[in-house]
Design a protein around this motif. Structure first.
Motif, PDB file in Angstrom:
ATOM      1  N   THR A  27      40.703  37.348  41.644  1.00 39.05           N
ATOM      2  CA  THR A  27      40.621  38.414  42.655  1.00 39.05           C
ATOM      3  C   THR A  27      39.613  39.466  42.202  1.00 39.05           C
ATOM      4  O   THR A  27      38.758  39.905  42.982  1.00 39.05           O
ATOM      5  CB  THR A  27      42.004  39.054  42.892  1.00 39.05           C
ATOM      6  N   ARG A  28      39.701  39.830  40.934  1.00 37.02           N
ATOM      7  CA  ARG A  28      38.773  40.849  40.393  1.00 37.02           C
ATOM      8  C   ARG A  28      37.343  40.310  40.397  1.00 37.02           C
ATOM      9  O   ARG A  28      36.409  41.026  40.751  1.00 37.02           O
ATOM     10  CB  ARG A  28      39.211  41.235  38.965  1.00 37.02           C
ATOM     11  N   ALA A  29      37.186  39.043  40.044  1.00 36.48           N
ATOM     12  CA  ALA A  29      35.856  38.423  40.043  1.00 36.48           C
ATOM     13  C   ALA A  29      35.296  38.396  41.472  1.00 36.48           C
ATOM     14  O   ALA A  29      34.108  38.669  41.697  1.00 36.48           O
ATOM     15  CB  ALA A  29      35.904  37.021  39.463  1.00 36.48           C
ATOM     16  N   GLU A  30      36.147  38.061  42.448  1.00 36.28           N
ATOM     17  CA  GLU A  30      35.707  38.055  43.850  1.00 36.28           C
ATOM     18  C   GLU A  30      35.314  39.463  44.298  1.00 36.28           C
ATOM     19  O   GLU A  30      34.324  39.644  45.014  1.00 36.28           O
ATOM     20  CB  GLU A  30      36.818  37.484  44.749  1.00 36.28           C
ATOM     21  N   GLU A  31      36.109  40.465  43.858  1.00 36.04           N
ATOM     22  CA  GLU A  31      35.794  41.851  44.205  1.00 36.04           C
ATOM     23  C   GLU A  31      34.451  42.264  43.585  1.00 36.04           C
ATOM     24  O   GLU A  31      33.609  42.878  44.249  1.00 36.04           O
ATOM     25  CB  GLU A  31      36.897  42.799  43.721  1.00 36.04           C
TER      26      GLU A  31
END
Length: 193
Positions: A27-31
């Motif tokens: 999720t953080r990588a996508e953000e």
């Protein structure tokens, strides 16, 4: 509770925690990826806008430069035409003959003579081709004599040592005055817009 159960619970908890961490990481990588893409899009849009501004500015500069160059060429062409007109007028004045030349010369000498007192010795100069004409005209004036030539289109230069006055009433000087006084009108007439 058996050790196997505890190990199993710890494993499950560790797996769940690992799954949560992995999920949070994704999720953080996508953000981060989404934010980087948004930043990249903003940078690209800013760069395109800057390029467009530079292109517009360059286009404006070139257009202004072309307009200025065209204006300068128009002015140069106008100067050339005005110069040709002036030369044509000078040629006409230089080639005046007969009564017209004599009348103009007499008028210019008469106007100049108003600057001198009676009894002054006055020297009259003129174009070399007008020497004979001037010698005959000065006989009408007491104390006046033809004194030689001056480089001009016609007319007279008159001077007296007693009054220290010199009057330039040549065709050239009259033309210069008339030309300067009427240049705008001449230009408007030649280049009506």
């Amino acid at each position: 509770m058996s050790l196997d159960t505890v190990v199993k619970d710890i494993r499950e908890e560790a797996n769940a925690r690992a799954e949560d961490i992995r999920s949070e990481g994704e999720t953080r990588a996508e953000e981060i990826e989404s934010a980087a893409e948004a930043d990249a899009e903003e940078i690209r849009a800013d760069a395109e806008a800057e390029v467009d501004r530079e292109i517009d500015q360059l286009r404006e500069q070139r257009l202004s430069s072309a307009k200025l160059e065209a204006k300068q060429k128009r002015l140069e062409a106008r100067r050339d035409v005005l110069g040709e007109v002036r030369e044509a007028v000078e040629d006409e004045l230089a080639t005046l003959e007969g009564d017209t030349r004599e009348d103009l010369t007499r008028d210019l000498l008469e106007a100049a003579s108003e600057e001198f007192d009676e009894g002054n010795d006055v020297n009259v100069y003129g174009r070399s081709d007008d020497a004979e004409l001037l010698e005959s005209i000065v006989t009408d004036y007491d104390g006046y004599e033809y004194a030689g030539e001056v480089d001009c289109l016609g007319g007279v230069v008159v001077e007296s040592d007693q009054s220290r006055v010199r009057v330039n009433n040549t065709f050239d000087s009259v033309l210069e005055d008339v030309w300067e006084d009427n240049l705008q009108g001449i230009s408007n007439r030649l280049f009506e817009q």
